[in-house]
Design an enzyme around this catalytic site. Structure first.
Site, PDB file in Angstrom:
ATOM      1  N   ALA A 187      85.343  17.313  50.676  1.00  0.00           N
ATOM      2  CA  ALA A 187      86.443  17.641  51.226  1.00  0.00           C
ATOM      3  C   ALA A 187      87.070  17.512  49.057  1.00  0.00           C
ATOM      4  O   ALA A 187      88.180  17.962  49.481  1.00  0.00           O
ATOM      5  CB  ALA A 187      87.120  16.729  52.107  1.00  0.00           C
ATOM      6  N   ASP A 188      87.051  16.402  49.046  1.00  0.00           N
ATOM      7  CA  ASP A 188      88.432  15.573  48.001  1.00  0.00           C
ATOM      8  C   ASP A 188      88.304  16.737  47.077  1.00  0.00           C
ATOM      9  O   ASP A 188      89.154  17.016  46.008  1.00  0.00           O
ATOM     10  CB  ASP A 188      87.730  14.605  47.292  1.00  0.00           C
ATOM     11  CG  ASP A 188      88.009  13.384  48.964  1.00  0.00           C
ATOM     12  OD1 ASP A 188      89.288  13.366  49.112  1.00  0.00           O
ATOM     13  OD2 ASP A 188      87.362  12.598  48.541  1.00  0.00           O
ATOM     14  N   THR A 189      86.767  16.359  46.712  1.00  0.00           N
ATOM     15  CA  THR A 189      87.007  18.442  45.688  1.00  0.00           C
ATOM     16  C   THR A 189      87.561  19.869  45.432  1.00  0.00           C
ATOM     17  O   THR A 189      87.831  20.308  45.056  1.00  0.00           O
ATOM     18  CB  THR A 189      85.518  18.602  45.232  1.00  0.00           C
ATOM     19  OG1 THR A 189      84.681  17.513  45.073  1.00  0.00           O
ATOM     20  CG2 THR A 189      85.588  19.599  43.856  1.00  0.00           C
TER      21      THR A 189
END
Lengths: 395, 405
Positions: free
Chosen positions: A162-164
């Site tokens: 999710a962060d990427t």
């Protein structure tokens, strides 16, 4: 540095850990001057300047120290905003406004400012203050539920995907806002929700539910909707060695049969068409697995690809580091770090015909650019800076 | 959300020709949703990604693929046969007036048709060409076949997903296509800025394998810095931060060591902390060594609650916990509802309006407008060929009978 795409773009970076730093790393890789605001208090764990995590996601950036708990620090932040094009932050929604640094206030310092707030849930809504890291978002968006073999043992992804992706969305938003600023002369405020970002990557799943009222269930590596069979992951010779094979059409099926030496079962009626193969996928997987289990993943994938069948080795970190194809494409980049020595990280999968990486700089040490930013850019006098340092405001 | 009036839109002056199949149709959707004018160029009969389900009312048909619907909102649709010389000529005329072409053909295919980057650049030196393929335009595997499963395996995502007792597990959906599309969109927007300085276009090369590898977060870092090859460990996260435990009514993602004292106090208040209140557990190293015991005690406790109870109370206390929501539960999320995430989109030919996921960013409201559904096969042929290229009715008729459109 002046020939780079984003040369001249200055980014004030309040972000930490991964989602925000990944976004600003892309901007920095392409030439933006990213000034990361740190302090002795925050430079711990993944934000510790000599950790592998920090080094990987903060290359090409500058670091200054500024302890935001001091009111004077907020004044300095406003001055920095006045000379920046973009401000990015990934705090919970109240943090910036509690410091008196919400968009309205920052805009007074820089009227055409582009500001991105990237929080877990977005700036509004009943869950706005919820605490969320990448795995939290993956759980809430349905990605963890569906990345499982069955609904009784949810697993999810073995990394913080999710962060990427929200980092990528942040860059898309900044670059689109720059296009807008170029034409209109106006800045923009962007409220980016990591939760929604992952929801957009669920493809037609929500349409299927909202429109057809279908129940979408975890299927492991299978997919009812993928017009392919065999389609899956198969054990190979060796410890934890696997390959994937995906057969979409008749030509690929014939090629697979040929590579296997046309065993009797492959000519049976139950496997004669794609829809029959899909219907008997379990038996097909079992038989194919017996064949793959006797050979090395590399050998198999070589044979299958040579015959025109989509196939791949399930690569580990070690395989990736030694992958000759990634090597030929300069996927990994080596940068000398003043403390850590030789460091290796993923370059950028956005390949332009000419990309200069010779100038790439290791991630900064804590406060490495205090002199440059405070003295040269802001024009503080030697005495002013040393007084800020003494009081711990620049600290 | 689309912006039809070019005056006040993010990308309103940018023109895109979308030749992409399922591997990157999401890329130009991203731009179209921000107001760019995107023309989807499909082969006569329609793009193959129209065969990917699910389908509207579960009835397979090229104009009812929900996969195609989702990835092609806000685009115009034309049909054009690039393997036909008349079709190529029309395509070249379109290229002269466009900023970006995005394609997903096998490397060398367009060149073989005389439509490689050099040739297109001669027609339009400012053209930006973006190619998204399984393994990229160069390197020993450039001609190998790929799909999301192959990209995820070769890209390293599968090896670390799943549990030690299961095969490696592919992330749900077509994540390599979506992440490659995001990288491609960033590349395009960067190339536009570069073009402002140089006056020249650019060929951008995106590989699905590299897009997948670029999402691996800790995996390569631990390899390069700690000489560890990360393996599958089920729902337990790599740093032991999170794991998934059962509740009365489902599963919840919890943290194991975060705010330890608060967690033990909470469980103890309900008489469920077992021996975790003992002094030895206040030592972080001890906790890490006896992680499995902590998970056992946690599970006994979480099973006495619903996911909703633990989610609400946990969040109030600052725990980054979340229920493992099924997509149906996501579609009913009060947060998404409050933010108006799902948008109604009209499908006049079917006489219905469908709820689509929107975009994850909120810009100022005047930049957001009504979404237009994906085009039907060749829906905008007349508008594009006649309106934009200025072809006559007779010319279009001729192209149609020669199989070009």
């Amino acid at each position: 540095m002046d020939e780079e795409i984003l040369s001249g773009l200055r980014v004030l970076d309040f972000t930490r850990v991964l989602a925000g730093p990944y976004a600003t790393r892309i901007l920095a890789d392409f030439g933006a001057e990213v000034i990361k605001i740190q302090s002795k208090k925050t430079a711990r764990g993944a934000e510790s300047n000599t950790s592998g995590y920090f080094t990987t996601f903060n290359r090409n950036k500058r670091s200054i120290t500024l302890d935001m708990s001091y009111p004077e620090a907020r004044e300095i932040a406003l001055k920095l905003t006045a000379i920046s094009d973009v401000v990015i932050e990934n705090f919970s929604p109240r943090v910036m406004s509690n410091w008196g640094l919400d968009y309205q206030k920052l805009k007074e310092a820089r009227p055409d400012l582009i500001m991105v707030s990237m929080s877990g849930m977005g700036q509004i809504g009943p869950w706005r203050d919820f605490v969320a890291l990448g795995p939290t978002i993956q759980a809430l968006s349905g990605l963890t539920y569906l990345t499982s073999f069955d609904q009784d043992s949810p697993m999810g992804l073995g990394f913080s995907y999710a962060d990427t992706v929200v980092g990528l969305y942040a860059v898309v938003a900044v670059l689109a806002a720059l296009e807008y600023r170029d034409r209109k002369g106006m800045g923009l405020y962007i409220d980016l929700s990591e939760y929604e970002a992952v929801c957009t990557l669920m493809g037609p799943t929500f349409l299927d539910i909202l429109v057809n009222r279908n129940d979408v269930m975890p299927q492991g590596n299978q997919s009812d909707y993928m017009p392919a069979a065999p389609y899956g992951c198969y054990r190979c010779l060796g410890t934890d060695r696997w390959c994937v094979v995906a057969v979409f059409n008749e030509m690929e099926w014939q090629a697979l049969c040929r590579v296997m030496g046309n065993p009797g079962w492959s000519q049976e009626q139950r496997f004669s068409t794609l829809s029959k193969r899909k219907k008997h996928a379990e038996q097909l997987d079992e038989l194919l697995g017996q064949w793959t289990g006797k050979r090395s993943a590399e050998e198999l994938v070589g044979l299958l690809q040579d015959a025109g069948v989509p196939a791949g080795v399930v690569q580990s970190a070690g395989d990736l580091a030694g992958d000759p194809h990634l090597k030929a494409r300069d996927y990994f980049v080596q940068i000398e770090h003043p403390v850590l020595g030789k460091t290796i990280s993923d370059a950028s999968p956005i390949k332009f015909s000419e990309m200069r990486r010779a100038d790439w700089k290791a991630a900064p040490l804590l406060g490495e650019d205090n002199q440059y930013v405070y003295r040269e850019l802001l024009g503080l006098k030697e005495g002013e800076l040393s007084s800020y340092l003494e009081k711990g405001i620049v600290g | 959300m689309n912006v039809t009036s070019e005056g006040d839109s993010l990308l309103g002056e940018i023109r895109v020709l979308d030749l992409a199949d399922e591997k990157a149709s999401f890329c130009s959707k991203l731009l179209a949703d921000m107001g760019a004018c995107v023309i989807k160029v499909e082969k006569p009969g329609g793009d193959e990604s129209r065969a990917i389900g699910p389908f509207l009312r579960n009835s397979p048909h090229p104009d009812r693929s929900l996969f195609f619907y989702y990835n092609n909102t806000n685009k115009l649709g034309i049909t054009l046969n690039l393997e036909n010389s008349d079709g190529r000529e029309v395509f070249c005329r379109l290229v002269r007036g466009t900023d970006i072409v995005i394609e997903t053909f096998p490397p060398g295919y367009l060149k073989g048709l005389g439509l490689g980057f050099e040739a297109l650049s001669e027609l339009n030196p400012r053209l930006i060409l973006v190619s998204v393929t399984g393994f990229g335009q160069s390197g020993p595997r450039t001609n190998q076949k790929s799909c999301d499963l192959v990209a995820s395996a070769m890209g390293g995502q599968m090896y670390v997903s799943g549990s030690p007792s299961t095969p490696p597990l592919k992330p749900f959906g077509e994540q390599s296509y979506y992440s490659a599309s995001l990288f491609a969109a960033v590349g395009m927007l960067l190339a536009l800025r570069k073009r402002n300085q140089s006056g020249k276009g650019e060929h951008i090369d995106i590989s699905l394998q590299e897009a997948a590898t670029s999402t691996l977060e800790h995996v390569m870092i631990r390899y390069f810095y700690d000489h560890i090859i990360p393996e599958r460990q089920g729902s337990l996260s790599w740093n032991n931060g999170f794991c998934i435990v059962p509740c009365k009514d489902g599963f919840i993602l919890v943290t194991l060591f975060h705010q330890w004292e608060t967690l033990v106090e909470w469980m103890d208040g309900e008489g469920m902390a077992d021996d975790l209140i003992d002094e030895r557990w206040s030592d972080e190293k001890y906790r890490l060594q006896h992680r499995d015991h902590i998970i056992e005690v946690l599970k006994r406790w979480t099973k006495t609650h619903t996911t909703g109870e633990l989610f609400d109370s946990g969040q109030l206390m600052g725990f980054p916990w979340a229920p493992i929501h099924s997509p149906k539960e996501v579609s009913e999320s009060p947060q998404l509802e409050a933010r108006d995430f799902f948008k109604a989109v009209d499908h006049p030919e079917n006489n219905i309006s469908l709820k689509y996921p929107g975009v994850p960013y909120r810009f100022k409201s005047s930049l957001l407008k009504q979404v237009r559904r994906a085009p039907l096969i060749g829906e905008d042929n007349v508008e594009v060929f006649q309106g934009q290229l200025g072809l006559t009715r007779e010319e279009i008729q001729r192209l149609s009978s020669s199989g070009a459109i």
